[in-house]
Design a protein around this motif. Structure first.
Motif, mmCIF file in Angstrom:
data_model
loop_
_atom_site.group_PDB
_atom_site.id
_atom_site.type_symbol
_atom_site.label_atom_id
_atom_site.label_comp_id
_atom_site.label_asym_id
_atom_site.label_seq_id
_atom_site.Cartn_x
_atom_site.Cartn_y
_atom_site.Cartn_z
ATOM 1 N N GLY A 76 0.385 14.884 -71.566
ATOM 2 C CA GLY A 76 -0.078 14.264 -72.222
ATOM 3 C C GLY A 76 -1.566 14.654 -70.948
ATOM 4 N N TRP A 107 2.943 13.223 -68.227
ATOM 5 C CA TRP A 107 1.892 14.188 -68.109
ATOM 6 C C TRP A 107 2.646 14.858 -66.745
ATOM 7 C CZ3 TRP A 107 -1.567 13.719 -63.974
ATOM 8 C CH2 TRP A 107 -1.547 12.099 -63.321
ATOM 9 N N LEU A 119 5.245 12.410 -65.500
ATOM 10 C CA LEU A 119 4.707 11.089 -65.264
ATOM 11 C C LEU A 119 4.349 10.261 -66.424
ATOM 12 C CD1 LEU A 119 2.167 13.123 -62.427
ATOM 13 C CD2 LEU A 119 4.223 11.798 -61.726
ATOM 14 N N PRO A 120 4.411 9.120 -65.822
ATOM 15 C CA PRO A 120 3.705 7.938 -67.204
ATOM 16 C C PRO A 120 2.423 8.545 -67.213
ATOM 17 C CG PRO A 120 4.011 7.131 -64.922
ATOM 18 C CD PRO A 120 3.671 8.190 -64.564
ATOM 19 N N LEU A 121 2.232 7.711 -68.925
ATOM 20 C CA LEU A 121 1.244 7.898 -69.442
ATOM 21 C C LEU A 121 0.702 6.643 -70.024
ATOM 22 C CD1 LEU A 121 1.710 10.492 -72.353
ATOM 23 C CD2 LEU A 121 0.151 10.703 -70.622
ATOM 24 N N PRO A 122 -0.465 5.478 -69.469
ATOM 25 C CA PRO A 122 -0.399 4.727 -70.080
ATOM 26 C C PRO A 122 -1.065 4.094 -71.888
ATOM 27 C CG PRO A 122 -2.380 6.245 -69.462
ATOM 28 C CD PRO A 122 -1.887 6.542 -69.518
ATOM 29 N N GLU A 126 -6.724 5.486 -75.775
ATOM 30 C CA GLU A 126 -7.835 6.383 -75.768
ATOM 31 C C GLU A 126 -6.579 8.048 -75.310
ATOM 32 O OE1 GLU A 126 -9.200 6.950 -71.617
ATOM 33 O OE2 GLU A 126 -10.259 8.904 -71.867
ATOM 34 N N ALA A 127 -5.568 7.680 -75.094
ATOM 35 C CA ALA A 127 -4.560 8.226 -75.052
ATOM 36 C C ALA A 127 -3.572 8.737 -75.356
ATOM 37 C CB ALA A 127 -2.997 7.366 -73.703
ATOM 38 N N SER A 153 10.204 5.292 -65.865
ATOM 39 C CA SER A 153 9.382 5.145 -65.883
ATOM 40 C C SER A 153 9.034 4.284 -64.602
ATOM 41 C CB SER A 153 7.986 4.677 -67.152
ATOM 42 O OG SER A 153 7.409 3.644 -66.097
ATOM 43 N N VAL A 155 5.958 3.273 -63.103
ATOM 44 C CA VAL A 155 4.808 2.194 -63.368
ATOM 45 C C VAL A 155 4.468 1.574 -64.269
ATOM 46 C CG1 VAL A 155 4.582 3.000 -60.945
ATOM 47 C CG2 VAL A 155 3.551 3.650 -63.439
ATOM 48 N N GLN A 156 3.840 0.393 -64.384
ATOM 49 C CA GLN A 156 3.223 0.422 -65.747
ATOM 50 C C GLN A 156 1.632 -0.032 -65.492
ATOM 51 O OE1 GLN A 156 5.444 -3.626 -66.710
ATOM 52 N NE2 GLN A 156 5.367 -2.965 -69.222
ATOM 53 N N PHE A 157 0.968 0.559 -66.397
ATOM 54 C CA PHE A 157 -0.389 0.778 -65.778
ATOM 55 C C PHE A 157 -1.191 -0.669 -66.512
ATOM 56 C CE2 PHE A 157 0.892 4.861 -66.159
ATOM 57 C CZ PHE A 157 0.587 5.320 -64.756
ATOM 58 N N THR A 158 -2.007 -1.174 -65.799
ATOM 59 C CA THR A 158 -2.988 -2.367 -66.397
ATOM 60 C C THR A 158 -3.395 -2.229 -67.779
ATOM 61 O OG1 THR A 158 -4.752 -1.414 -64.794
ATOM 62 C CG2 THR A 158 -3.168 -3.179 -63.923
ATOM 63 N N GLN A 159 -4.203 -1.132 -67.472
ATOM 64 C CA GLN A 159 -4.823 -0.803 -69.106
ATOM 65 C C GLN A 159 -3.702 -0.456 -69.906
ATOM 66 O OE1 GLN A 159 -6.546 3.844 -68.921
ATOM 67 N NE2 GLN A 159 -6.650 3.485 -66.725
ATOM 68 N N SER A 160 -2.292 -0.934 -69.840
ATOM 69 C CA SER A 160 -2.105 -0.172 -71.208
ATOM 70 C C SER A 160 -2.483 -1.349 -72.254
ATOM 71 C CB SER A 160 -0.955 -0.308 -70.618
ATOM 72 O OG SER A 160 -0.045 0.968 -70.278
ATOM 73 N N LEU B 5 -8.636 8.102 -69.273
ATOM 74 C CA LEU B 5 -7.502 8.681 -68.747
ATOM 75 C C LEU B 5 -7.151 9.592 -68.368
ATOM 76 C CD1 LEU B 5 -4.138 9.155 -69.824
ATOM 77 C CD2 LEU B 5 -4.930 11.068 -71.533
ATOM 78 N N PHE B 30 -4.354 0.096 -61.018
ATOM 79 C CA PHE B 30 -4.061 0.572 -61.922
ATOM 80 C C PHE B 30 -3.233 0.549 -62.279
ATOM 81 C CE2 PHE B 30 -2.774 4.843 -60.609
ATOM 82 C CZ PHE B 30 -3.040 4.324 -58.987
ATOM 83 N N ILE B 31 -1.864 -0.137 -61.222
ATOM 84 C CA ILE B 31 -0.597 -0.108 -61.434
ATOM 85 C C ILE B 31 0.042 -1.660 -61.764
ATOM 86 C CG2 ILE B 31 1.759 -0.189 -60.618
ATOM 87 C CD1 ILE B 31 0.966 2.975 -60.064
ATOM 88 N N ARG B 32 0.436 -2.429 -62.963
ATOM 89 C CA ARG B 32 0.988 -3.743 -62.439
ATOM 90 C C ARG B 32 2.414 -3.999 -62.216
ATOM 91 N NH1 ARG B 32 1.846 -5.386 -68.919
ATOM 92 N NH2 ARG B 32 -0.368 -4.591 -68.964
ATOM 93 N N TYR B 46 7.250 6.973 -56.886
ATOM 94 C CA TYR B 46 6.769 8.962 -57.122
ATOM 95 C C TYR B 46 6.370 9.762 -56.680
ATOM 96 C CZ TYR B 46 6.832 7.191 -62.288
ATOM 97 O OH TYR B 46 6.822 6.150 -63.766
#
Ligand SMILES: [Fe+2]
Lengths: 315, 277
Positions: A76, A107, A119-122, A126-127, A153, A155-160, B5, B30-32, B46
């Motif tokens: 990723g 990634w 490391l987690p991906l969003p 796009e990803a 994982s 973290v959760q990304f806000t943009q997911s 990304l 960027f993190i919830r 991490y």
């Protein structure tokens, strides 16, 4: 979609119950040739080996089915794919007749750096498109379908915009890649992200799954860490049983990477799978209980480092 | 805000490899957060993991140096090293490759601007020399473990003619100002050795059938093996050694050929392959 040889997508065998191949077990395996159905070896530990690891994996692959499991493909990453890495990986896979080659949907680093973490991906369009095109390149290069695992994982990304199961479904539909379902990672990720693991499993594209991972974790109260340093928890056994009922038989493998006990203890642990799935052993689930006995370090890496001091000879 | 990304990966990697930068505080962008942890706390899992996992790999690769420094000081050095030289290779086996050079380059007495006289050669300098040399010794050992070796080629025996002896690939020579091997073995046996007094030592590492052996060498042995490694034949290297050390050629030949002599011991240690197929 790129045309992938359809024979590569034929049903894959249920290899039975296997163990992650670890340096500290080499001697035992080469001496006793224990009864275990198959092994999974960390690709990066053997790809460049001019020494004993290279010899050991070839000897083991002559007697057991062996799958290669990588931690550094960085599928990723927005860095270009490492073509030299892929070439070496293919050579090793061909050499030992690897059953399949897997890595993680993650990634490892950018700008030439390796963090040696998954490391987690969003989960964005796009990803997804980025990973789809990279999986195609890798499959062309390796000349076989890639198998990809859901990582743990934190973290959760806000943009997911997609769920992880949906992301993996679209990825496997588009590329023909197969999936490695790590049941412990499902449990860890779902707890950390306030998700329901049963709903997660219901959404998961089980048709694409060729392998299951089991492992232990450390419950820290506010979050769970994927430590691989203890027995599989009852909650994870319960999920495993559900997956088994959903799919009816998939190659299963235990990962034990920290405080690694002797080989027979690992074997006993993975063999419990038989009893859990047949219902002769029942998981006892206590929810939300912290079990912080291990290191608390996500999947330790030091098991990848050979212990030179212990294995050298004195004058 | 850049939502790509690549921008997300830049932000997250920055937070891992450059702790202290304020990305941690920007985590919320960027993190919830979860029901139990803030965005920053999630990211810090991490961050902590990056440090502790790589530190433990460094400790595994430099066990004697770690013992000498104590785990906490060793960890600090490791993190400073990794912040200057983050890993750029897919394999962890290369993680410590530049560590000896890093220790050399960052030694506090390296750019004092004046050469210290012999009398001023302080205890601190001796200690730093020991550290740097132990790091390079352990790196050499570690790399030898998985380097190409003799395996697959025929090792020479007592019957092999001198002109067919060739040093096998998995042989390493080292000259140190300390008896590092004694220190290393003491740590191996669970002892707590003190910093040893300075003493020039020549050490040979050889891997035979996948096992590493350490041998101590005399200066004459070291001269001879270095000459062979540099391409001289055994016969020429014996003559060269006698010349260099100003010792009688006949004496050198005798210790080479004697029963239980150098030749026999080194052949059984697996130093040479037989070039005659
Ligand atoms: Fe896994």
């Amino acid at each position: 979609m790129d045309t992938l040889d359809q024979s590569l997508l034929s049903p894959v065998p249920d290899l039975g119950l296997g163990l992650g191949l670890r340096n500290c077990h080499f001697e035992h395996i080469l001496t006793h040739w224990p009864e275990v159905d198959w092994f999974e070896a960390i690709s990066e530990n053997f790809m460049d080996s001019g020494g004993r690891p290279g010899y050991v994996i070839r000897a083991i692959a002559e007697r057991y089915p062996v799958a290669l499991h990588g931690v550094s493909m960085s599928i990723g990453s927005t860095d270009p794919l490492d073509v030299d890495y892929l070439r070496k990986l293919k050579r090793l896979a061909d050499d030992i007749g690897a059953i399949w080659v897997s890595d993680h949907v993650c990634w490892s680093g950018i700008n030439g750096v390796y963090t040696h973490d998954l490391l987690p991906l969003p989960f964005t369009e796009e990803a997804l498109n980025h990973v789809i095109s990279r999986v195609r390149q890798v499959q062309d290069c390796l000349d076989r379908p890639l198998v990809l695992e859901n990582p743990s994982s934190y973290v959760q990304f806000t943009q997911s915009t997609l769920s992880e199961p949906e992301f993996l479904r679209q990825l496997s539909d588009a590329t023909g890649c197969r999936l490695l379902l790590d049941v412990n990672n499902v449990y860890v990720t779902c707890f950390n992200h306030d998700l329901d693991p049963i709903a997660y499993l219901q959404d998961f594209p089980m048709d694409a799954v060729v392998q299951i991972h089991l492992a232990g974790h450390t419950h820290c109260g506010t979050h769970i860490i994927d430590t691989h340093d203890q027995p599989v928890s009852d909650a994870v056994w319960a999920l495993y049983r559900r997956v088994w009922q959903q799919t009816g038989g998939i190659s299963t493998l235990l990962e034990w990477d920290g405080n690694i006990p002797d080989f027979d203890r690992c074997l006993t642990e993975v063999n419990k799978a038989r009893r859990y799935r047949s219902g002769t052993m029942e998981p006892h689930i206590e929810t939300g209980s912290a079990n912080q006995q291990g290191s608390g370090v996500p999947t330790p890496l030091d098991f990848l480092i050979p212990d030179i001091m212990a294995t050298m000879d004195e004058e | 805000m850049d939502n790509t990304l690549s921008s997300l990966q830049r932000q997250m990697q920055q937070a891992l490899i450059s702790p202290g930068c304020d990305t941690g505080k920007q985590a919320e962008s960027f993190i919830r957060p979860t029901s139990r942890l803030s965005a920053e706390a999630c990211l810090s899992i991490y961050q902590r993991s990056y440090c502790s996992r790589l530190q433990s790999c460094m400790r595994e690769q430099f066990p004697a140096l770690c013992h000498a420094l104590g785990a906490s000081v060793f960890n600090d050095f490791s993190m400073d090293y990794l912040s200057r030289h983050p890993s750029t290779c897919y394999t962890l086996y290369e993680l410590g490759r530049l560590f000896p050079d890093y220790l050399k380059a960052t030694r506090p007495d390296s750019n004092s601007g004046q050469e210290s006289s012999e009398q001023e050669y302080s205890e601190q300098e001796i200690w730093i020399d020991f550290m740097v040399q132990m790091a390079s010794f352990e790196r050499k050992m570690f790399a030898l473990f998985d380097a190409p070796g003799h395996e697959g080629q025929r090792l020479a025996t007592n019957d092999t003619d001198d002109k067919h002896l060739c040093l096998q690939p998995a042989v390493r020579l080292g000259r140190y100002d300390f008896p590092l091997m004694d220190y290393y073995l003491a740590v191996r046996h669970g002892a707590s050795p003190d910093l040893p007094p300075m003493k020039i030592t020549h050490v040979l590492l050889v891997r035979k059938e996948y096992r590493i052996h350490i041998l101590t060498l005399t200066p004459a042995h070291a001269t001879f093996l270095a000459a062979v490694r540099n391409g001289l034949s055994v016969t020429d290297a014996l003559a060269y050694t006698a010349d260099q050390l100003k010792i009688p050629h006949s004496g050198v030949l005798q210790s080479w050929h004697a029963s239980k002599g150098v030749r026999e011991v080194w052949l059984s240690a697996g130093l040479f392959i037989d070039t005659q197929q």
